[in-house]
Motif scaffolding. Structure first.
Motif, PDB file in Angstrom:
ATOM      1  N   SER A  36     -31.776  22.487  55.459  1.00 37.88           N
ATOM      2  CA  SER A  36     -30.534  22.301  55.777  1.00 37.88           C
ATOM      3  C   SER A  36     -30.847  21.398  57.300  1.00 37.88           C
ATOM      4  O   SER A  36     -30.269  20.399  57.091  1.00 37.88           O
ATOM      5  N   LEU A  37     -30.944  21.943  58.264  1.00 35.90           N
ATOM      6  CA  LEU A  37     -30.934  21.635  59.237  1.00 35.90           C
ATOM      7  C   LEU A  37     -32.403  20.756  59.407  1.00 35.90           C
ATOM      8  O   LEU A  37     -32.044  20.082  60.275  1.00 35.90           O
ATOM      9  N   SER A  38     -33.118  20.674  58.906  1.00 33.08           N
ATOM     10  CA  SER A  38     -34.196  19.298  58.861  1.00 33.08           C
ATOM     11  C   SER A  38     -33.477  18.770  58.498  1.00 33.08           C
ATOM     12  O   SER A  38     -33.802  17.346  58.694  1.00 33.08           O
ATOM     13  N   TYR A  39     -32.140  18.080  56.990  1.00 27.99           N
ATOM     14  CA  TYR A  39     -32.187  17.401  56.609  1.00 27.99           C
ATOM     15  C   TYR A  39     -31.066  16.578  57.852  1.00 27.99           C
ATOM     16  O   TYR A  39     -30.916  15.075  58.136  1.00 27.99           O
ATOM     17  N   ILE A  40     -30.600  17.535  58.500  1.00 23.79           N
ATOM     18  CA  ILE A  40     -29.362  16.553  59.450  1.00 23.79           C
ATOM     19  C   ILE A  40     -30.365  16.742  60.064  1.00 23.79           C
ATOM     20  O   ILE A  40     -29.716  15.206  60.620  1.00 23.79           O
ATOM     21  N   LEU A 145     -23.625  20.021  44.076  1.00 22.15           N
ATOM     22  CA  LEU A 145     -23.377  19.215  45.091  1.00 22.15           C
ATOM     23  C   LEU A 145     -24.947  18.653  45.721  1.00 22.15           C
ATOM     24  O   LEU A 145     -25.135  17.347  46.158  1.00 22.15           O
ATOM     25  N   LEU A 146     -25.515  19.217  46.151  1.00 26.25           N
ATOM     26  CA  LEU A 146     -26.682  18.826  47.491  1.00 26.25           C
ATOM     27  C   LEU A 146     -27.886  19.024  46.392  1.00 26.25           C
ATOM     28  O   LEU A 146     -28.102  17.465  46.639  1.00 26.25           O
ATOM     29  N   PHE A 147     -27.913  19.355  44.989  1.00 25.07           N
ATOM     30  CA  PHE A 147     -28.499  18.698  44.354  1.00 25.07           C
ATOM     31  C   PHE A 147     -29.018  17.560  43.955  1.00 25.07           C
ATOM     32  O   PHE A 147     -29.364  16.320  44.290  1.00 25.07           O
ATOM     33  N   MET A 148     -27.142  16.712  43.631  1.00 28.30           N
ATOM     34  CA  MET A 148     -26.978  15.541  42.967  1.00 28.30           C
ATOM     35  C   MET A 148     -27.530  14.543  44.459  1.00 28.30           C
ATOM     36  O   MET A 148     -27.898  13.628  44.189  1.00 28.30           O
ATOM     37  N   LEU A 149     -26.718  15.102  45.633  1.00 27.66           N
ATOM     38  CA  LEU A 149     -26.589  14.360  46.724  1.00 27.66           C
ATOM     39  C   LEU A 149     -28.256  13.537  47.107  1.00 27.66           C
ATOM     40  O   LEU A 149     -28.020  12.518  47.259  1.00 27.66           O
ATOM     41  N   LEU A 150     -29.730  15.180  47.442  1.00 28.69           N
ATOM     42  CA  LEU A 150     -30.490  14.711  47.155  1.00 28.69           C
ATOM     43  C   LEU A 150     -31.312  14.007  46.076  1.00 28.69           C
ATOM     44  O   LEU A 150     -31.999  13.447  46.693  1.00 28.69           O
ATOM     45  N   ALA A 151     -30.818  13.879  45.140  1.00 31.29           N
ATOM     46  CA  ALA A 151     -30.975  12.697  44.027  1.00 31.29           C
ATOM     47  C   ALA A 151     -30.929  11.958  43.987  1.00 31.29           C
ATOM     48  O   ALA A 151     -31.825  11.155  44.179  1.00 31.29           O
ATOM     49  N   VAL A 152     -30.102  11.056  44.833  1.00 37.45           N
ATOM     50  CA  VAL A 152     -29.605  10.662  45.098  1.00 37.45           C
ATOM     51  C   VAL A 152     -30.050   9.538  46.287  1.00 37.45           C
ATOM     52  O   VAL A 152     -30.628   8.659  46.521  1.00 37.45           O
ATOM     53  N   VAL A 153     -30.464  10.382  46.991  1.00 41.84           N
ATOM     54  CA  VAL A 153     -31.092   9.951  48.803  1.00 41.84           C
ATOM     55  C   VAL A 153     -32.293   9.831  48.452  1.00 41.84           C
ATOM     56  O   VAL A 153     -32.828   8.269  48.677  1.00 41.84           O
ATOM     57  N   ASN A 154     -32.530  10.957  47.196  1.00 47.09           N
ATOM     58  CA  ASN A 154     -34.836   9.847  46.333  1.00 47.09           C
ATOM     59  C   ASN A 154     -34.426   9.167  46.358  1.00 47.09           C
ATOM     60  O   ASN A 154     -35.078   7.797  45.650  1.00 47.09           O
ATOM     61  N   ALA A 155     -33.467   8.318  45.159  1.00 46.04           N
ATOM     62  CA  ALA A 155     -33.375   7.404  44.011  1.00 46.04           C
ATOM     63  C   ALA A 155     -33.269   5.861  44.907  1.00 46.04           C
ATOM     64  O   ALA A 155     -33.586   5.360  44.334  1.00 46.04           O
ATOM     65  N   VAL A 163     -28.452  13.048  55.589  1.00 42.92           N
ATOM     66  CA  VAL A 163     -27.587  13.823  56.770  1.00 42.92           C
ATOM     67  C   VAL A 163     -26.080  14.597  55.882  1.00 42.92           C
ATOM     68  O   VAL A 163     -26.263  15.980  56.457  1.00 42.92           O
ATOM     69  N   ILE A 164     -25.760  13.800  55.548  1.00 48.10           N
ATOM     70  CA  ILE A 164     -24.629  14.671  54.510  1.00 48.10           C
ATOM     71  C   ILE A 164     -24.627  15.841  53.598  1.00 48.10           C
ATOM     72  O   ILE A 164     -23.999  16.454  53.614  1.00 48.10           O
ATOM     73  N   ALA A 165     -26.478  15.244  52.733  1.00 46.68           N
ATOM     74  CA  ALA A 165     -26.543  15.836  51.790  1.00 46.68           C
ATOM     75  C   ALA A 165     -27.200  18.165  52.821  1.00 46.68           C
ATOM     76  O   ALA A 165     -26.720  18.883  52.520  1.00 46.68           O
ATOM     77  N   GLY A 166     -27.456  17.532  54.217  1.00 45.15           N
ATOM     78  CA  GLY A 166     -27.611  18.806  54.520  1.00 45.15           C
ATOM     79  C   GLY A 166     -26.830  19.391  55.299  1.00 45.15           C
ATOM     80  O   GLY A 166     -27.183  20.564  55.682  1.00 45.15           O
ATOM     81  N   TYR A 167     -25.741  18.564  55.181  1.00 48.55           N
ATOM     82  CA  TYR A 167     -24.205  19.673  55.653  1.00 48.55           C
ATOM     83  C   TYR A 167     -23.980  19.885  54.490  1.00 48.55           C
ATOM     84  O   TYR A 167     -23.225  21.743  54.588  1.00 48.55           O
ATOM     85  N   VAL A 168     -23.659  19.284  53.267  1.00 42.82           N
ATOM     86  CA  VAL A 168     -23.462  20.008  52.353  1.00 42.82           C
ATOM     87  C   VAL A 168     -24.554  21.609  52.205  1.00 42.82           C
ATOM     88  O   VAL A 168     -24.841  23.222  51.803  1.00 42.82           O
TER      89      VAL A 168
END
Length: 196
Positions: A36-40, A145-155, A163-168
């Protein structure tokens, strides 16, 4: 003629194996925090992430899952083994393209991968409602929530959402670490020192 007698003995085997959950939550927690720190944006996804995914996220959770299964916990065995194998598959998604074995995933296929893990996590979240642990429930809520956010990010390619996914993910990882370490402390002291 001597008549044979049937001797029936009862052997009680006492389970002296330790609770595997702290190991599983530690594997999830440390790996999730570092990824997650890499996502941030603190650092890129590199060998440290892949190594943690394989050796702590993967092996630690699979070992914990096998131990939980042996203790009769269908939930623990299934959850830790499945999510341990998730970390192995994530490492494979990073390593296989870099080794030239296969092309990297397209954003849409990665979104589908993450979405399906989100659906799986949601079903496991429903199971946590019967476990009676708010900490475990919180881990699964944030993981979903993390999986769903990352799915949306990739879609969608929305990097701000990453970044929000990183904090989650950071909250997820810290809550998993809390849960695992709370179980260790409670066991060490023989009473509830840290609420779970």
């Amino acid at each position: 003629m001597v008549e044979a007698q049937e001797v029936i003995t009862h052997v009680h085997v006492r389970d002296r194996t330790a609770n595997p959950s702290p190991l599983g939550f530690t594997g999830l927690g440390l790996s999730a925090v570092l990824l997650s720190l890499s996502y941030i944006g603190l650092y890129p996804v590199d060998s440290m992430i892949v190594s943690m995914a394989i050796f702590l996220g993967g092996f630690a959770q699979v070992f914990a899952g096998i131990m939980a299964w042996k203790k009769g916990s269908v939930f623990g065995g299934t959850a830790f083994c499945a999510f341990g194998l998730f970390w192995f598959s994530l490492a494979g998604l990073i390593l296989m393209p870099s080794l030239g074995w296969i092309e990297g995933p397209e954003p849409l296929s990665l979104a589908a991968y993450l979405f399906l893990w989100g659906v799986y996590t949601f079903v496991m979240l429903i199971a946590t409602l019967k476990l009676g642990s708010k900490a475990i429930m919180f881990v699964f809520v944030t993981l979903f929530l993390l999986f769903m956010l990352l799915a949306v990010v990739n879609a969608t390619g929305n990097t701000g959402l990453l970044v929000i996914a990183g904090y989650v993910g950071l909250i997820l990882g810290l809550s998993a670490l809390y849960t695992g370490l709370a179980e260790v402390l409670n066991d060490a002291y023989g009473r509830t020192v840290v609420p779970i």
